[in-house]
Design an enzyme around this catalytic site. Structure first.
Site, PDB file in Angstrom:
ATOM      1  N   SER A 264       0.832  -1.196   0.000  1.00  0.00           N
ATOM      2  CA  SER A 264       0.000   0.000   0.000  1.00  0.00           C
ATOM      3  C   SER A 264       0.867   1.247   0.000  1.00  0.00           C
ATOM      4  O   SER A 264       2.068   1.192   0.273  1.00  0.00           O
ATOM      5  CB  SER A 264      -0.908   0.015   1.223  1.00  0.00           C
ATOM      6  N   LYS A 265       0.215   2.358  -0.301  1.00  0.00           N
ATOM      7  CA  LYS A 265       0.937   3.624  -0.396  1.00  0.00           C
ATOM      8  C   LYS A 265       1.582   4.022   0.926  1.00  0.00           C
ATOM      9  O   LYS A 265       2.524   4.780   0.945  1.00  0.00           O
ATOM     10  CB  LYS A 265      -0.017   4.726  -0.847  1.00  0.00           C
ATOM     11  N   ARG A 266       1.043   3.493   1.997  1.00  0.00           N
ATOM     12  CA  ARG A 266       1.581   3.850   3.307  1.00  0.00           C
ATOM     13  C   ARG A 266       3.026   3.380   3.474  1.00  0.00           C
ATOM     14  O   ARG A 266       3.745   3.843   4.325  1.00  0.00           O
ATOM     15  CB  ARG A 266       0.714   3.254   4.418  1.00  0.00           C
TER      16      ARG A 266
END
Ligand code: GLU
Length: 496
Positions: A264-266
């Site tokens: 994920s972008k996190r």
């Protein structure tokens, strides 16, 4: 689909942000498959979600694709850095195709395969809460299914907002996925999906089916997250009378992080732009991405684009998600940089180097192309990214400050160190400028060192670099040149 059907594949990004690693993988898979089968690679812009639209995103996504070497044959292509539409089956931008979608929605309404739904957002929320409380799957309760023509007309005339829903028929739906095999679902489990929103825009589900059909797409490659929607698409193909021309479906496993969770972008950089800015060569990114989810089933790990095209085969795609391992990317990157020519590395790396303070502070001679190319020749085998040029060896650019103690090899005394440096100075000053080559310097200095390598080469290297670790003294002397070499040795002797 018949076997003779021409291969036409599409990448269909939504212009909602940067091109993601997952998006690049989808695009690359389409590209490899098209190239392998002499097919056509099409780009369609899926821009119907106006709330998530980001200005400039489509351009940036395309630039990243071209940068990675994925040129587009048809659809939205880049020409002089601008998006233009190319091909006979356009427009290829969904927001320009609204009349087409409206026509097919009307066809489904006329054939009673779709219906108007006037339910308010509040009612739908309430309905879902009740279903949740009863542990039932969320599903539209068909309140509007049987409205009469008059009722519908009256509501529309009164300005009531509505959506159009597709009426899921009874029975079972089945299709073959190239990766996941035969998928069968009971239509009972499917919701009457919205195909036209209240703003007159189609939903993804309708638009994707209409466009893939009209654009004669033969194979659909996309992320696993769309697998669950595919039965609805199959039903829409059938309802529109296109069942015979259904494309092949090929869903790709998720890209996972090291903890085997969906990336994920996190987790930091997941956009192509970030990796590009970090200085990874595109060849490495392509190689790395290609092998996330596709296994060549040989020992080979480093591939050029041509080799990937040659060996690509949907039968070798994995069902399990590929792990996004940055160490592996770094390793691949190193291997690709090793294979590049010094000129190629220079062209890719120079813009990164120009940003570095040690480069900015260097004399113009040390900013010279031929000087930097020597550094590249020496550093090449260790580089993992273009940004690393000169990073560990800043003494190539700026003057060195040598620590006196560093000049001594092991327990040698300062006197011994001075003798060694003086000897090196004598030998090197006798080498002509035109004999100042990498090879000559190595031969001469290795001869002089004899079997006392450390005693001789360590002080010399420390004098030239001021560092414990660096390339060999021959390479360093070769790069900085005769005058600078003698000057640095002289300064070291003075320091003692
Ligand atoms: N616009 C969709 C996306 O960005 C495309 C899905 C598909 O390929 O069908 O994920």
């Amino acid at each position: 689909m018949t076997d003779t059907k021409k291969v036409r594949v599409r990448f269909a990004p939504s212009p909602t942000g940067e091109l993601h690693i997952g998006g690049l993988r989808t695009a690359l898979t389409c590209f490899l498959f098209a190239q392998k089968n002499k097919g056509t690679f099409i780009l369609r812009s899926e821009d119907t979600d106006r709330k998530r639209f980001v200005k400039g995103a489509a351009e940036r996504q395309l630039r990243d694709l071209y940068w990675a070497g994925l040129t587009i044959d048809e659809g939205c292509v880049l020409e002089n850095d601008l998006i233009v539409e190319k091909g006979d089956l356009g427009p290829y931008t969904q927001s320009k195709r609204l009349a087409i979608y409206t026509k097919y929605v009307q066809q489904l309404l006329d054939e009673k395969k779709a219906y108007h739904c006037f339910c308010s957002a509040d009612r739908l929320v309430e309905m879902r809460e009740v279903q949740q409380a009863q542990k039932l799957p969320p599903k539209y309760d068909r309140k509007c299914l049987d409205l009469s023509e008059e009722e519908i007309k009256a509501k529309i005339d009164a300005g009531e907002k509505y959506v159009v829903r597709f009426k899921i028929p009874e029975g079972k739906t089945q299709f073959d996925d190239l990766v996941y095999g035969k998928i069968v679902v009971d239509n009972e489990t499917l919701d009457d999906l919205v195909i036209m929103k209240s703003d007159g825009f189609p939903t993804y589900h309708l638009a994707v089916v209409v466009d893939d059909y009209l654009m004669k797409i033969s194979h659909i490659f996309r992320g696993m997250e769309w697998l669950a929607s595919t039965p609805k698409h199959v039903l829409l193909y059938d309802a529109l009378g296109w069942g015979e021309d259904m494309p092949e479906f090929c869903h790709m496993a998720n890209i996972l992080n090291k903890n085997k969770k969906k990336l994920s972008k996190r987790e930091g950089s997941v956009s192509v732009a970030d990796f590009r800015a970090e200085g990874y060569p595109k060849e490495a990114i392509i190689n790395f991405i290609a092998l996330l989810g596709w296994n060549p089933k040989t020992e080979q790990e480093i591939f050029t684009m041509d080799e990937l095209i040659d060996q690509f085969d949907t039968a070798k795609m994995n069902k399990a998600g590929g792990v996004f391992d940055l160490d592996r990317l770094a390793w691949m990157s190193k291997e690709h940089i090793k294979k590049m020519s010094v000129d190629e590395i220079y062209n890719e790396a120079i813009s990164f180097l120009q940003e570095k303070d040690y480069f900015k502070n260097a004399t113009s001679e040390r900013q010279d192309e031929s000087y930097i190319k020597k550094i590249i020749a020496v550093e090449q085998d260790r580089l993992e990214k273009f940004t690393q040029i000169g990073e560990d060896n800043q003494f190539f650019f700026v003057d060195v400050i040598t620590d006196k103690d560093l000049l001594k090899w092991k327990d040698n005394s300062f006197d011994e160190t001075k003798i060694v440096l003086t000897k090196a100075m004598d030998i090197l000053s006798n080498i002509n400028e035109d004999a100042w080559t990498r090879e000559n310097l190595e031969n001469i200095l290795m001869d002089a060192a004899g079997d006392k390598r450390g005693d001789f080469l360590w002080p010399l290297r420390a004098a030239l670099t001021g560092q414990k670790r660096s390339p060999s003294p021959f390479d360093c002397a070769w790069i900085i040149g005769k005058d600078e070499t003698l000057l640095r040795i002289h300064k070291a002797i003075e320091l003692i």
